[in-house]
Motif scaffolding. Sequence first.
Motif, PDB file in Angstrom:
ATOM      1  N   ASP A   4       0.915   4.533   1.078  1.00 20.14           N
ATOM      2  CA  ASP A   4       0.170   5.578   1.766  1.00 20.14           C
ATOM      3  C   ASP A   4       1.196   6.655   2.413  1.00 20.14           C
ATOM      4  O   ASP A   4       2.509   6.361   2.355  1.00 20.14           O
ATOM      5  N   GLY A   5       0.570   7.279   3.482  1.00 21.37           N
ATOM      6  CA  GLY A   5       1.583   8.308   4.132  1.00 21.37           C
ATOM      7  C   GLY A   5       1.729   9.584   3.318  1.00 21.37           C
ATOM      8  O   GLY A   5       2.582  10.318   3.966  1.00 21.37           O
ATOM      9  N   SER A  42      -3.524   5.117   6.979  1.00 20.09           N
ATOM     10  CA  SER A  42      -2.955   5.818   7.942  1.00 20.09           C
ATOM     11  C   SER A  42      -3.559   7.182   8.147  1.00 20.09           C
ATOM     12  O   SER A  42      -2.862   7.887   9.262  1.00 20.09           O
ATOM     13  N   ASP A  43      -4.456   7.704   7.644  1.00 21.09           N
ATOM     14  CA  ASP A  43      -5.073   8.905   7.853  1.00 21.09           C
ATOM     15  C   ASP A  43      -6.441   8.679   8.547  1.00 21.09           C
ATOM     16  O   ASP A  43      -7.642   8.294   8.061  1.00 21.09           O
ATOM     17  N   ASP A  73      -6.287   6.635   2.380  1.00 20.25           N
ATOM     18  CA  ASP A  73      -5.014   6.089   2.975  1.00 20.25           C
ATOM     19  C   ASP A  73      -5.414   5.524   4.370  1.00 20.25           C
ATOM     20  O   ASP A  73      -5.918   6.421   5.227  1.00 20.25           O
ATOM     21  N   THR A 115       0.845  -1.365  -0.006  1.00 20.79           N
ATOM     22  CA  THR A 115      -0.067   0.177  -0.070  1.00 20.79           C
ATOM     23  C   THR A 115       0.958   1.134   0.141  1.00 20.79           C
ATOM     24  O   THR A 115       1.895   1.476   0.814  1.00 20.79           O
ATOM     25  N   ARG A 129       1.440  13.193   2.139  1.00 24.80           N
ATOM     26  CA  ARG A 129       0.850  14.331   2.849  1.00 24.80           C
ATOM     27  C   ARG A 129       1.322  15.495   1.899  1.00 24.80           C
ATOM     28  O   ARG A 129       1.144  16.784   2.529  1.00 24.80           O
TER      29      ARG A 129
END
Length: 142
Positions: free
Chosen positions: A34-35, A80-81, A78, A32, A37
């Motif tokens: 992700d992260g 992680s969000d 995401d 994945t 920003r």
Amino acid sequence: MTNGAGTGRYWLMKSEPDAYGWDDLVAEGEGTWDGVRNHRAANNLRAMQIGDEAFFYHSNIGKEIVGIVTISQSGLIDPSDPEGKWAAVKVKPVRKLKKPVTLAQIKGDPALAGMELIKLSRLSVGVVTPEEWDHILAVSET
């Protein structure tokens, strides 16, 4: 030239190899992404389609394109969000490049002077034109 079942678009995705490198993705089989920003990078993730291809770039350590991935799932939130505002995709390894293509090689190559990797050096997910894609693949074979 088009790739897979996607839009025929190409990308460059940066990762710090000590946090998540090419070998980590290969070991997982699918990862994945992700992260992210940064709004422009997140918009690039949102624009990706299944079957699009991306260069896997080792940032900080190595500073080189090491492999090719394909987008296996697109349009994800995401994980992680906690607020669900940021984008993610899943990627699968396609192949390692015969020879990595370094940032120094890219910066020294007039054919690649317009690459987002150079012009927007802090961008973690960038667009690669078909011409840049083909040129980098050729460089990786020599």
